[in-house]
Design a protein around this motif. Structure first.
Motif, mmCIF file in Angstrom:
data_model
loop_
_atom_site.group_PDB
_atom_site.id
_atom_site.type_symbol
_atom_site.label_atom_id
_atom_site.label_comp_id
_atom_site.label_asym_id
_atom_site.label_seq_id
_atom_site.Cartn_x
_atom_site.Cartn_y
_atom_site.Cartn_z
ATOM 1 N N THR A 193 53.330 3.777 35.922
ATOM 2 C CA THR A 193 52.162 3.294 36.650
ATOM 3 C C THR A 193 50.873 3.664 35.913
ATOM 4 N N THR A 194 49.718 3.294 36.547
ATOM 5 C CA THR A 194 48.426 3.450 35.857
ATOM 6 C C THR A 194 47.432 4.242 36.707
ATOM 7 N N PRO A 195 47.274 5.541 36.492
ATOM 8 C CA PRO A 195 46.298 6.353 37.237
ATOM 9 C C PRO A 195 44.934 6.359 36.549
ATOM 10 N N LEU A 196 44.216 5.232 36.627
ATOM 11 C CA LEU A 196 42.945 5.111 35.902
ATOM 12 C C LEU A 196 41.902 6.124 36.380
ATOM 13 N N ALA A 197 41.811 6.340 37.697
ATOM 14 C CA ALA A 197 40.826 7.297 38.207
ATOM 15 C C ALA A 197 41.093 8.692 37.653
ATOM 16 N N SER A 198 42.368 9.061 37.610
ATOM 17 C CA SER A 198 42.737 10.362 37.049
ATOM 18 C C SER A 198 42.355 10.436 35.579
ATOM 19 N N GLY A 199 42.558 9.334 34.845
ATOM 20 C CA GLY A 199 42.235 9.321 33.415
ATOM 21 C C GLY A 199 40.748 9.489 33.165
ATOM 22 N N LEU A 200 39.923 8.748 33.916
ATOM 23 C CA LEU A 200 38.471 8.874 33.737
ATOM 24 C C LEU A 200 37.988 10.265 34.137
ATOM 25 N N ALA A 201 38.541 10.804 35.224
ATOM 26 C CA ALA A 201 38.139 12.139 35.667
ATOM 27 C C ALA A 201 38.509 13.189 34.623
ATOM 28 N N LYS A 202 39.694 13.046 34.057
ATOM 29 C CA LYS A 202 40.124 14.030 33.050
ATOM 30 C C LYS A 202 39.290 13.889 31.782
ATOM 31 N N GLY A 203 38.982 12.652 31.382
ATOM 32 C CA GLY A 203 38.129 12.442 30.216
ATOM 33 C C GLY A 203 36.736 13.013 30.433
ATOM 34 N N SER A 204 36.205 12.845 31.650
ATOM 35 C CA SER A 204 34.888 13.386 31.973
ATOM 36 C C SER A 204 34.884 14.908 31.911
ATOM 37 N N ALA A 205 35.965 15.532 32.423
ATOM 38 C CA ALA A 205 36.053 16.996 32.378
ATOM 39 C C ALA A 205 36.123 17.500 30.944
ATOM 40 N N LEU A 206 36.867 16.780 30.098
ATOM 41 C CA LEU A 206 36.943 17.154 28.675
ATOM 42 C C LEU A 206 35.566 17.122 28.034
ATOM 43 N N LEU A 207 34.834 16.043 28.302
ATOM 44 C CA LEU A 207 33.486 15.910 27.737
ATOM 45 C C LEU A 207 32.560 17.014 28.237
ATOM 46 N N ALA A 208 32.662 17.340 29.536
ATOM 47 C CA ALA A 208 31.786 18.372 30.104
ATOM 48 C C ALA A 208 32.012 19.714 29.416
ATOM 49 N N ARG A 209 33.282 20.070 29.184
ATOM 50 C CA ARG A 209 33.571 21.349 28.502
ATOM 51 C C ARG A 209 33.035 21.350 27.077
ATOM 52 N N GLU A 210 33.148 20.213 26.412
ATOM 53 C CA GLU A 210 32.686 20.141 25.025
ATOM 54 C C GLU A 210 31.162 20.159 24.957
ATOM 55 N N ARG A 211 30.519 19.534 25.944
ATOM 56 C CA ARG A 211 29.045 19.523 25.971
ATOM 57 C C ARG A 211 28.489 20.914 26.255
ATOM 58 N N ASP A 212 29.262 21.743 26.958
ATOM 59 C CA ASP A 212 28.830 23.128 27.170
ATOM 60 C C ASP A 212 28.740 23.872 25.841
ATOM 61 N N LYS A 213 29.637 23.520 24.904
ATOM 62 C CA LYS A 213 29.630 24.160 23.584
ATOM 63 C C LYS A 213 28.514 23.603 22.710
ATOM 64 N N GLU A 214 28.243 22.305 22.845
ATOM 65 C CA GLU A 214 27.226 21.648 22.019
ATOM 66 C C GLU A 214 26.414 20.689 22.891
ATOM 67 N N PRO A 215 25.402 21.203 23.581
ATOM 68 C CA PRO A 215 24.638 20.362 24.515
ATOM 69 C C PRO A 215 23.955 19.167 23.867
ATOM 70 N N SER A 216 23.666 19.243 22.574
ATOM 71 C CA SER A 216 22.947 18.146 21.924
ATOM 72 C C SER A 216 23.855 16.978 21.564
ATOM 73 N N ALA A 217 25.180 17.150 21.636
ATOM 74 C CA ALA A 217 26.111 16.079 21.255
ATOM 75 C C ALA A 217 26.015 14.918 22.247
ATOM 76 N N ILE A 218 26.244 13.711 21.747
ATOM 77 C CA ILE A 218 26.181 12.507 22.580
ATOM 78 C C ILE A 218 27.572 12.225 23.150
ATOM 79 N N PRO A 219 27.727 12.228 24.497
ATOM 80 C CA PRO A 219 29.054 12.033 25.101
ATOM 81 C C PRO A 219 29.377 10.559 25.321
ATOM 82 N N ILE A 220 30.504 10.126 24.802
ATOM 83 C CA ILE A 220 30.950 8.740 24.957
ATOM 84 C C ILE A 220 32.379 8.751 25.481
ATOM 85 N N LEU A 221 32.625 7.998 26.535
ATOM 86 C CA LEU A 221 33.976 7.845 27.058
ATOM 87 C C LEU A 221 34.380 6.389 26.879
ATOM 88 N N VAL A 222 35.544 6.167 26.279
ATOM 89 C CA VAL A 222 36.028 4.816 26.001
ATOM 90 C C VAL A 222 37.292 4.584 26.823
#
Length: 396
Positions: A273-302
């Motif tokens: 099956t396809t848990p798209l909401a879970s995928g976007l939420a997990k991708g967003s959490a990944l980006l948030a953790r990485e932005r904490d390390k480098e706030p100036s980085a540009i976050p893009i989710l594809v």
């Protein structure tokens, strides 16, 4: 009579005629426009920048042409530079040409400052595709000084040279040795520095790995490896989240290493099956953790999908509504979303997800590595420019 940079309308109407008919290098000619007007052209930006050489040249030309010029009939004199002009009476011109000047040649402070501001090392601008980091407008005093502008609020990073040039332009004068060395700076003269700094991008790819997406998954795998080859040079980082089964899984944490990525990508499984909401939420959490390390980085989710969501985050919830709500949260958190629709007929859900996130929707004709890669690279370039614009707005 003091020279004035604010001539009467008649003098202003003469300027095009003088520019057209006077040689830039100390051209002198009498024009009859109801009265005799002596026009003198100076090879300077501003008429007030007359030097010893200019005075000597003008005296010489006037002496040569003295037999043909009836000085007693001259009603006005116009000194014309490239950008400004000064209207005066003949006695004022004679006094100006006779005025003793110091041995050191007078200089226009604005010209000196302009040279000073541009004398730093030049760096050739290159496209982000050349392997260099993207550049965005910087907030604060970090980054390379590229130009000056009027302050949007309180000027905290003052551009000295442009500020003094603005004060000189307002006063219509120039600073000359022995003649008033102070320049009065008013609030309207202040200019602030605009800076640019290099930033990296974080590209989190959320891949629909359901049964219908197997062909697209293989193309995406190749795209991820290609992006990682770029990332090695640009100092960008790429991550991959797989959407299949009950919940999405992080297949590849953020990394710039292609070798590490290949090992992770080889283990991706397709089907279910396809848990798209879970995928976007997990991708967003990944980006948030990485932005904490480098706030100036540009976050893009594809998000790469054929546009179906059939697994909710919560039991009995509507999967479509959930994924749209996650998309709206992406917008609130400042994440740039790119939705790549690889479905055969185009997906309305994919369009709604993109709209909810304020993102970009791209429909490919087929699950093509080239099309997916081009869409992501365009999003990187666009997000870098938009980040600069947002920084500009925050400064206002």
């Amino acid at each position: 009579m003091e020279p004035s940079e604010s001539p009467p309308p008649r003098a202003g109407e003469l300027i095009p005629l003088l520019r057209k008919n006077l040689d830039r290098d100390w051209g002198c000619k009498v024009f009859f426009v109801g009265a005799s007007v002596l026009g003198i052209r100076l090879p300077r930006e501003r008429a007030g920048m007359m030097t010893d050489e200019d005075a000597a040249r003008v005296r010489s030309v006037l002496e040569i042409r003295a037999p043909s010029i009836r000085m007693e009939e001259i009603a006005a004199v116009i000194l014309l530079g490239d950008e400004t002009f000064i209207e005066m009476r003949l006695p004022d011109l004679e006094a100006l040409l006779r005025r003793p000047r110091p041995v050191e040649e007078p200089c226009d402070l604005a010209e000196i400052l302009d040279g000073f501001a541009r004398s730093g090392p030049k760096v050739a601008a290159k496209s982000p595709a050349s392997g260099r980091r993207s550049e965005v407008l910087a907030i604060g005093k970090r980054g390379r000084y590229v130009r000056a502008r009027m302050p949007r609020s309180e000027a905290k990073d003052v551009a000295l040279a442009p500020t003094i040039r603005a004060a000189l332009a307002r006063s219509g004068g120039f600073v000359e040795a022995g003649v008033g060395r102070s320049v009065v700076i008013r609030e309207e003269d202040l200019r602030e520095k605009v800076r640019r700094r290099k930033v990296s991008t974080l590209v989190g790819i959320v891949l629909d790995t359901s049964f219908s997406m197997e062909e697209a998954s293989e193309a995406t795998r190749r795209v991820v490896l290609e992006l990682l080859r770029d990332a090695y040079q640009r100092r960008d980082r790429v991550a991959l989240v797989s959407c299949s089964g009950r919940v999405a899984e992080v297949v590849l944490p953020f990394t710039p290493a292609a070798a590490t990525a290949k090992r992770h990508l080889d283990g991706v499984e397709y089907g279910g099956t396809t848990p798209l909401a879970s995928g976007l939420a997990k991708g967003s959490a990944l980006l948030a953790r990485e932005r904490d390390k480098e706030p100036s980085a540009i976050p893009i989710l594809v998000l790469i999908t054929d546009g179906s969501a059939n697994v909710p985050l919560e039991v009995a919830a509507d999967p479509d509504q959930e994924v749209e709500e996650v998309a709206r949260e992406l917008k609130r958190s400042g994440v740039h979303l790119l939705v790549v629709d690889v479905g055969s007929g185009g997906s309305e859900l994919a369009k709604r997800i993109s709209a909810a996130a304020g993102g970009r929707y791209v429909k490919t004709n087929r699950p093509s590595q080239e099309e997916i890669y081009a869409a992501i690279k365009e999003e990187q370039r666009g997000a870098a420019g938009l980040a600069g614009a947002e920084g500009w707005e925050r400064e206002r």
